[in-house]
Design a protein around this motif. Structure first.
Motif, short mmCIF file in Angstrom:
data_model
loop_
_atom_site.label_atom_id
_atom_site.label_comp_id
_atom_site.label_asym_id
_atom_site.label_seq_id
_atom_site.Cartn_x
_atom_site.Cartn_y
_atom_site.Cartn_z
N SER A 219 18.70 8.51 -5.11
CA SER A 219 17.59 7.64 -4.72
C SER A 219 16.31 8.12 -5.37
O SER A 219 16.02 9.33 -5.34
CB SER A 219 17.41 7.63 -3.20
N PRO A 220 15.50 7.21 -5.96
CA PRO A 220 14.22 7.63 -6.54
C PRO A 220 13.35 8.30 -5.47
O PRO A 220 13.18 7.76 -4.38
CB PRO A 220 13.61 6.31 -7.03
N LEU A 221 12.80 9.44 -5.79
CA LEU A 221 12.12 10.24 -4.78
C LEU A 221 10.85 9.56 -4.26
O LEU A 221 10.74 9.25 -3.08
CB LEU A 221 11.77 11.62 -5.36
N LEU A 222 9.87 9.32 -5.13
CA LEU A 222 8.58 8.80 -4.66
C LEU A 222 8.67 7.38 -4.09
O LEU A 222 8.13 7.12 -3.01
CB LEU A 222 7.55 8.87 -5.79
N PRO A 223 9.36 6.44 -4.77
CA PRO A 223 9.46 5.10 -4.17
C PRO A 223 10.16 5.11 -2.81
O PRO A 223 9.77 4.38 -1.90
CB PRO A 223 10.27 4.31 -5.21
N SER A 224 11.20 5.93 -2.65
CA SER A 224 11.92 5.94 -1.39
C SER A 224 11.07 6.53 -0.27
O SER A 224 11.10 6.06 0.86
CB SER A 224 13.23 6.72 -1.53
N VAL A 225 10.30 7.58 -0.60
CA VAL A 225 9.39 8.14 0.41
C VAL A 225 8.33 7.12 0.78
O VAL A 225 7.97 6.96 1.96
CB VAL A 225 8.76 9.45 -0.11
N GLY A 226 7.83 6.39 -0.22
CA GLY A 226 6.81 5.38 0.04
C GLY A 226 7.31 4.25 0.92
O GLY A 226 6.56 3.68 1.71
N ARG A 227 8.60 3.90 0.78
CA ARG A 227 9.15 2.83 1.62
C ARG A 227 9.25 3.26 3.07
O ARG A 227 9.13 2.43 3.98
CB ARG A 227 10.55 2.44 1.11
N ARG A 228 9.48 4.54 3.31
CA ARG A 228 9.68 5.00 4.69
C ARG A 228 8.37 5.33 5.39
O ARG A 228 8.26 5.19 6.60
CB ARG A 228 10.57 6.25 4.72
N TYR A 229 7.38 5.79 4.64
CA TYR A 229 6.14 6.25 5.27
C TYR A 229 4.96 5.41 4.83
O TYR A 229 4.82 5.06 3.66
CB TYR A 229 5.89 7.73 4.92
N ASP A 230 4.14 5.07 5.79
CA ASP A 230 2.95 4.26 5.55
C ASP A 230 1.74 5.20 5.51
O ASP A 230 1.37 5.79 6.52
CB ASP A 230 2.80 3.23 6.66
N PRO A 308 7.74 14.48 11.32
CA PRO A 308 8.47 13.67 10.34
C PRO A 308 8.50 12.18 10.65
O PRO A 308 8.80 11.38 9.76
CB PRO A 308 9.89 14.26 10.38
N VAL A 309 8.23 11.78 11.90
CA VAL A 309 8.25 10.35 12.23
C VAL A 309 6.85 9.81 12.54
O VAL A 309 6.70 8.65 12.89
CB VAL A 309 9.19 10.09 13.43
N ALA A 310 5.84 10.67 12.41
CA ALA A 310 4.49 10.29 12.83
C ALA A 310 3.93 9.12 12.03
O ALA A 310 3.20 8.28 12.57
CB ALA A 310 3.55 11.49 12.72
N ARG A 311 4.27 9.04 10.74
CA ARG A 311 3.71 7.97 9.92
C ARG A 311 4.76 6.97 9.44
O ARG A 311 4.57 6.30 8.44
CB ARG A 311 2.98 8.58 8.72
N LEU A 312 5.86 6.89 10.16
CA LEU A 312 6.80 5.82 9.86
C LEU A 312 6.16 4.48 10.20
O LEU A 312 5.29 4.39 11.06
CB LEU A 312 8.10 6.00 10.65
N ALA A 313 6.62 3.45 9.51
CA ALA A 313 6.00 2.13 9.69
C ALA A 313 6.13 1.62 11.12
O ALA A 313 5.29 0.84 11.57
CB ALA A 313 6.62 1.13 8.71
N SER A 314 7.17 2.03 11.84
CA SER A 314 7.34 1.58 13.22
C SER A 314 8.02 2.68 14.03
O SER A 314 8.80 3.46 13.50
CB SER A 314 8.16 0.29 13.29
#
Length: 471
Positions: A219-230, A308-314
């Protein structure tokens, strides 16, 4: 110290309330996706199994970077004999949760020399309502309960050895990323050589993560992290607080559900078992004055597993499970500062409350949703197979009862397991301007009036069955 055999029996008695759900256990939402993947892997023989395991290790199924491939292996191996039998995966989750409660007690009793506090913490953890969602969705959420178990195993074993060992770290690293900050910073090394041991420990984690991300992960590192964290998501405990308090029954308006409390025979039996299980608590004594250390350790663990879940989108209920491993000892450590009669009374009442609330949530939320899902499965078997051009609607039943979602009709991806290869939906709805949509639980699929000729609708009747509805 309580003998291990007694401890296992006591916590099994406390957790027996969950076993009432075994006849109704079914996969929930994302679980159906994993069952389909596993069906395809088994159908492909050795080559199919090897392809699935390679994809799991390569991280191609998540769509983003995850570190939880190891936690899926036990349920995948179980699927070879269990198939789609939901009770078997629920039982696996129950066993892991039970052993985690036992290890939590042992770790607090031995590492912090607080056997009474340890026993009480394990007892509360065994029936804590915040754990429910992960246990009732046991396939897709398996990495939550395995990372808790493996962390406690590592913590206890490392304390006994007094030093770092790379072989003990690796399983925890690849059980799930929510535990990683606690794994890094809550190392129980001996004070004399703490710095040397911790540097070796940190280097081991860094090497494992670096090797996996650079040479194995696909999995691409930066795009995948960006999808999970806002990045715009504020650092706030508000959402976590609402879900935690709601899961414990103290914010019914938030969860839009409150149990109907009543003395049912099955509950009374469970409470009697709980009373018997708590008897060893009264024979224990505090052996030391390390409540302060335990309090700092548990607060630090709760914070580190929240980050690790503090900035998840939901925020979702399943994110509570790993922090609960530390929140429960926090409460037990605070109780240990009170006079013994007070702390024992409050502690026992807390266990009985948690068990009762878990019972009513299970019987009044999860079991009804399970029976509606079974009715949908029965109707699909009776009236199928479905053709690719058909639009199949299963209308009726609540989308949510407390924390329990609609097991199949609550999401488009789980619907695909019910009515392949047709297009499935929960309801037919009209927009503000008369346009038609198929509501799939999480998405709206636009259709035209001409598509109604391809519609097959089923409605939930008064007997709890889905029947064809020509209207």
């Amino acid at each position: 110290m309580i003998p291990l055999r007694t401890l296992l029996a006591a916590y099994a008695a406390l957790g027996s309330v969950y076993l009432l759900y075994l006849p109704d256990a079914l996969p929930v939402l994302d679980d159906w996706v994993y069952l389909q993947l596993w069906d395809q892997a088994r159908a492909g023989g050795l080559r199919g199994v090897a392809a699935y395991l390679t994809g799991l290790l390569d991280n191609i199924y998540n769509g983003n970077l995850r570190l939880n491939w190891l936690s899926y292996l036990p349920a995948f191996l179980l699927s070879f004999v269990a198939g789609h039998a939901g009770w078997s995966y629920f039982l696996l989750a129950w066993v892991v949760h039970w052993l985690t409660a036992v290890l939590l007690c042992r770790a607090i009793s031995e590492v912090f020399a607080e056997p009474e506090t340890g026993f009480l913490a394990g007892a509360v953890y065994a029936v804590l309502p915040s754990s429910n969602y992960v246990l009732f969705g046991p396939l897709s959420a398996s990495f939550y309960y395995f990372q808790s178990l493996l962390f406690l195993w590592w913590f206890h074993a490392t304390w006994k050895a007094g030093d770092a060992h790379p072989a003990r770290v690796a399983p925890v690293v690849f059980s799930g990323e929510q535990i990683l900050p606690a794994l890094l910073f809550l190392a129980p090394f001996r004070r004399r050589r703490f710095l040397r041991s911790w540097l070796l420990h940190a280097a081991t984690i860094a090497v494992l993560l670096g090797a996996y991300v650079l040479f194995i992960n696909q999995s691409p590192l930066l795009p995948s992290v960006g999808r999970r964290y806002d990045a715009t998501q504020p650092w706030s405990l508000k959402a976590f607080h609402f879900f935690l308090v709601g899961s414990l029954g103290f914010a019914p308006d938030f969860v839009r559900w409150r149990p109907v409390w009543r003395p049912e025979p099955a509950l009374l039996v469970c409470l009697a078992l709980a009373a018997a299980a708590l008897i060893p608590l009264f024979r224990l004594r505090q052996h030391g004055n390390r409540q302060g250390e335990l309090l700092l350790w548990s607060i630090a663990g709760a914070v580190l597993t929240y980050l690790p879940v503090a900035r998840l989108a939901s925020m979702e209920y399943r994110y509570l499970y790993v922090p609960a491993l530390f929140l429960v000892p926090t409460g037990a450590a605070v109780l240990s500062l009170l006079p013994r009669p007070v702390r024992l009374t409050v502690g026992c009442l807390t266990v009985l409350y948690c068990m009762s609330y878990t019972y009513f949530e299970m019987r009044q939320a999860w079991t009804p949703q399970s029976r509606i899902a079974r009715a949908a499965l029965d109707a699909a078997r009776l009236h199928g197979p479905f053709r690719p051009e058909e639009l199949v609607v299963f209308s009726g039943g609540p989308l949510q009862i407390g924390p329990a979602p609609a097991f199949i009709t609550g999401a488009s991806w789980s619907f695909r397991s019910l009515v392949p290869p047709a297009t499935g939906a929960r309801d037919l709805v009209a927009g503000d301007h008369g346009e038609l949509y198929l509501f799939q639980g999480d998405t709206y699929l636009p259709i035209t009036p001409a598509d109604l000729g391809r519609l097959r609708a089923f409605a939930l009747d008064s007997t709890g069955r889905f029947v064809p509805d020509p209207a």
